[in-house]
Motif scaffolding. Structure first.
Motif, mmCIF file in Angstrom:
data_model
loop_
_atom_site.group_PDB
_atom_site.id
_atom_site.type_symbol
_atom_site.label_atom_id
_atom_site.label_comp_id
_atom_site.label_asym_id
_atom_site.label_seq_id
_atom_site.Cartn_x
_atom_site.Cartn_y
_atom_site.Cartn_z
ATOM 1 N N LEU A 28 42.817 6.173 57.700
ATOM 2 C CA LEU A 28 42.959 5.019 57.846
ATOM 3 C C LEU A 28 43.647 3.941 56.973
ATOM 4 O O LEU A 28 44.432 3.259 56.963
ATOM 5 C CB LEU A 28 41.645 4.299 58.631
ATOM 6 C CG LEU A 28 41.277 4.557 60.069
ATOM 7 C CD1 LEU A 28 40.044 4.247 60.367
ATOM 8 C CD2 LEU A 28 42.443 4.252 60.850
ATOM 9 N N PRO A 29 43.002 4.235 55.524
ATOM 10 C CA PRO A 29 43.536 3.438 54.708
ATOM 11 C C PRO A 29 45.041 3.489 54.206
ATOM 12 O O PRO A 29 45.640 2.851 54.028
ATOM 13 C CB PRO A 29 42.664 3.819 53.238
ATOM 14 C CG PRO A 29 41.476 4.670 53.859
ATOM 15 C CD PRO A 29 41.785 5.186 55.201
ATOM 16 N N PHE A 30 45.451 4.697 54.625
ATOM 17 C CA PHE A 30 46.941 5.001 54.424
ATOM 18 C C PHE A 30 47.781 4.339 55.486
ATOM 19 O O PHE A 30 48.647 3.777 55.204
ATOM 20 C CB PHE A 30 47.313 6.580 54.603
ATOM 21 C CG PHE A 30 46.526 7.570 53.441
ATOM 22 C CD1 PHE A 30 45.957 6.730 52.326
ATOM 23 C CD2 PHE A 30 46.009 8.700 54.016
ATOM 24 C CE1 PHE A 30 45.397 7.601 51.487
ATOM 25 C CE2 PHE A 30 45.474 9.438 52.898
ATOM 26 C CZ PHE A 30 44.944 8.810 51.985
ATOM 27 N N PHE A 31 47.313 4.442 56.778
ATOM 28 C CA PHE A 31 47.810 3.617 57.834
ATOM 29 C C PHE A 31 48.129 2.228 57.703
ATOM 30 O O PHE A 31 48.941 1.333 57.747
ATOM 31 C CB PHE A 31 47.199 3.766 59.245
ATOM 32 C CG PHE A 31 47.194 5.463 59.573
ATOM 33 C CD1 PHE A 31 48.160 6.177 59.006
ATOM 34 C CD2 PHE A 31 46.331 5.790 60.236
ATOM 35 C CE1 PHE A 31 47.985 7.537 59.304
ATOM 36 C CE2 PHE A 31 46.069 6.979 60.720
ATOM 37 C CZ PHE A 31 47.174 7.990 60.196
ATOM 38 N N ASP A 32 46.694 1.501 57.135
ATOM 39 C CA ASP A 32 46.831 0.012 56.687
ATOM 40 C C ASP A 32 47.637 -0.229 55.585
ATOM 41 O O ASP A 32 48.293 -1.297 55.313
ATOM 42 C CB ASP A 32 45.448 -0.293 56.160
ATOM 43 C CG ASP A 32 44.392 -0.324 57.243
ATOM 44 O OD1 ASP A 32 44.936 -0.169 58.663
ATOM 45 O OD2 ASP A 32 43.223 0.012 57.134
ATOM 46 N N LEU A 33 48.050 0.908 54.512
ATOM 47 C CA LEU A 33 48.892 0.569 53.551
ATOM 48 C C LEU A 33 50.325 0.490 53.889
ATOM 49 O O LEU A 33 50.954 -0.314 53.353
ATOM 50 C CB LEU A 33 48.477 1.478 52.760
ATOM 51 C CG LEU A 33 49.399 1.482 51.248
ATOM 52 C CD1 LEU A 33 48.983 0.329 50.225
ATOM 53 C CD2 LEU A 33 49.388 2.690 50.199
ATOM 54 N N LEU A 34 50.661 1.246 55.091
ATOM 55 C CA LEU A 34 52.004 1.222 55.377
ATOM 56 C C LEU A 34 52.362 0.173 56.212
ATOM 57 O O LEU A 34 53.662 0.085 56.634
ATOM 58 C CB LEU A 34 52.361 2.487 56.234
ATOM 59 C CG LEU A 34 52.214 3.743 55.276
ATOM 60 C CD1 LEU A 34 52.320 5.292 56.349
ATOM 61 C CD2 LEU A 34 53.489 3.786 54.456
ATOM 62 N N LYS A 35 51.440 -0.577 56.968
ATOM 63 C CA LYS A 35 51.561 -1.757 57.763
ATOM 64 C C LYS A 35 52.213 -2.646 57.090
ATOM 65 O O LYS A 35 51.835 -3.260 56.143
ATOM 66 C CB LYS A 35 50.226 -2.284 58.483
ATOM 67 C CG LYS A 35 49.981 -1.091 59.273
ATOM 68 C CD LYS A 35 48.529 -1.915 60.104
ATOM 69 C CE LYS A 35 47.911 -0.663 61.047
ATOM 70 N NZ LYS A 35 46.762 -1.426 61.704
ATOM 71 N N GLY A 36 53.580 -3.288 57.770
ATOM 72 C CA GLY A 36 54.174 -4.243 56.999
ATOM 73 C C GLY A 36 54.885 -4.145 55.744
ATOM 74 O O GLY A 36 55.124 -5.322 54.941
#
Length: 530
Positions: free
Chosen positions: A32-40
């Motif tokens: 999940l931290p990686f997905f949040d990092l890639l958003k936007g």
């Protein structure tokens, strides 16, 4: 393995971990931290690698250093399903017991998105169970079963042949090399093995279709068994009358017309496809009669090779690729998008960081010493201008990508401003993979251009057509301009046509069999009448 520094590094990390999703428990929650990092962050080169990302990164590395070994479930063995539900992800684990110890068989995880995150905890567990059922095709099964329903009247013998043909179609799709067929029909077995003559005209068509399938399988046997040993097939034949009673592991198929009615289409598709010229050339050295096509085939065949009867292609940026025909291509696409490969972790699809650098890389983008000086100038920059005949620039046809123009140095273009060495290398490799398609399209455009040009000039000229072996006369003014005059003959010969290079262009022979130099146009020739 060092921590990612750029967005591309994070994307590579997520893609690598996603490939191990069935071996890692709660993988979606861990990432999940990686997905949040890639958003936007689609337009950013650098990423803000937070402590949460570093913690998740260390946990994944620690988990992969000592991962639990997945075990294989045996048929009939009881299994246990564990469900987990978090704030942003759900998961499931299939477990079996071995000597009192629980061993993992399979893991499934899914990221919750939008309204799914607001589900009550009980509904999240239900969603996890539904998500697990989507991936059940990956679980080991005892046996594949199929049932067929006929939408047309068929006798018992025709039904037996239809069942045999359905099995042979499946074997052909799976490229089975060794096959044993068991049937309780004495007529089908003996007719297939050649022990009995097929007198019925309808059964004869079925038998011919069966033999065409068996010819594609090197080693096969058709054996007869007792009806008592074929109880499972009898049960399926009774259940098929009510398809709602069939188990989910049974593949149900409904035939609307006999298989023998589509035989002609099958034979056409099974003989020739795009791989045939390459296989014939690599196996037997066969080439097309047209010299230009033969030359192009030789050049393309350098990237292909045969191994155990299968055609493979070498690539610049990926592993060796297996070549498939139309039917296997349809099966592969269906399997990727709908079958067991259709289940993936729900990672947001992010557009490439530098789309122009991948699609339009800069050639020769390395530091060096100019020991040759500038290239000779071409009038009108012909090397970097698209040609009417091909639709491409000569530079791209030679090097696979467009040249960087001097103006792009003084006034940097988008690809020059956003230049990144690794992305540029990837773009060059990608263009090398696509250069064959670019060449083919250029050849097609050139052929159309030639055809239009030929039609334009043929309206103003009358081309004389000659056949090989015809006797013709040659225009002296063209063959020997110095030996002309009012009182001199206008034609000399006769000569014999040796070869028709293209409509209106010929190679000639003297009457003693020696070849006449050069090629000759039909406008300068006329037929000789004895």
């Amino acid at each position: 393995m060092r921590a990612p520094r750029t967005q591309r590094d994070v994307q590579k990390l997520v893609a690598s971990v996603a490939a191990l999703r069935r071996f890692v428990s709660k993988l979606a929650e861990r990432c999940l931290p990686f997905f949040d990092l890639l958003k936007g962050a689609s337009n950013k080169k650098e990423v803000n690698w937070s402590p949460e990302c570093q913690k998740a990164f260390k946990e994944i590395k620690s988990y992969l250093s000592q991962p639990p070994v997945l075990t294989k479930a045996e048929p009939g063995e009881p299994l246990y399903l564990y469900l987990s539900a978090g704030a942003q992800a759900v998961g499931a684990a299939l477990i079996r017991e071995d000597n009192g110890r629980q061993q993992p068989v399979y893991y499934v995880s899914q990221v919750l998105k939008d309204a799914e995150t607001k589900y009550p905890r009980l509904e999240k567990f239900a969603f996890s169970l539904v998500n697990f059922k989507k991936a059940r095709a990956l679980l080991p099964r005892k046996r594949n079963k199929s049932a067929i329903s006929f939408g047309f009247p068929a006798t018992n013998n025709q039904a037996e042949y239809e069942a045999l043909i359905a099995g042979l179609k499946l074997s052909r799709t799976l490229r089975v090399q060794d096959l044993k067929i068991y049937s309780d029909s004495q007529i089908v077995v003996k007719q297939t093995n050649g022990e009995d003559i097929t007198k019925d005209p309808i059964l004869a068509k079925y038998q011919a279709l069966v033999q065409s399938y068996l010819a594609l399988i090197p080693n096969h046997q058709v054996l007869q068994i007792c009806r008592e040993e074929n109880e499972e097939a009898d049960i399926l034949s009774k259940l098929v009358r009510n398809s709602s009673d069939l188990d989910c592991s049974v593949y149900f198929e409904e035939l609307h017309k006999p298989s023998i009615e589509s035989r002609e289409v099958l034979e056409i598709e099974s003989n020739q496809n795009w791989m045939t010229p390459f296989i014939n050339y690599l196996e037997k050295g066969e080439l097309p009669e047209d010299k230009e096509k033969a030359q192009r085939l030789k050049a393309k065949a350098a990237k292909f090779f045969l191994e155990e009867g299968l055609l493979y292609r070498r690539t610049f940026s990926s592993p060796i690729l297996k070549c498939v025909g139309p039917e296997e291509a349809k099966y592969s696409l269906a399997e990727v998008h709908e079958g067991i490969c259709g289940y993936h972790i729900n990672v947001s699809r992010i557009s490439p960081v530098l789309p122009s650098s991948v699609l339009s890389p800069i050639p020769f983008a390395v530091w060096g010493i100019d020991i040759m000086g500038p290239f000779p100038r071409a009038k009108g920059d012909l090397r970097t201008s698209p040609r009417t005949s091909t639709g491409e620039t000569p530079f791209k046809l030679a090097y696979g990508t467009e040249a960087i123009l001097p103006i792009e140095v003084g006034s940097p273009s988008h690809r020059a401003i956003n230049f990144e060495e690794e992305a540029n290398k990837e773009g060059l490799r990608t263009n090398m993979e696509l250069i064959d398609e670019v060449w083919d399209q250029a050849v097609e455009r050139m052929e159309k251009y030639k055809e239009k040009t030929r039609e334009h000039f043929s309206k103003k000229s009358r081309v004389k057509n000659f056949q090989v072996g015809d006797l013709i006369l040659r225009d002296i003014e063209t063959s020997d301009p110095t030996n002309t005059g009012k009182l001199m003959p206008k034609w000399e010969g006769p000569y014999k046509v040796k070869e028709v290079l293209r409509p209106g262009t010929y190679k000639l022979l003297n009457m003693d069999g020696s070849e006449v130099p050069n090629t000759w146009h039909g406008l300068r020739l006329r037929k000789f009448y004895q």
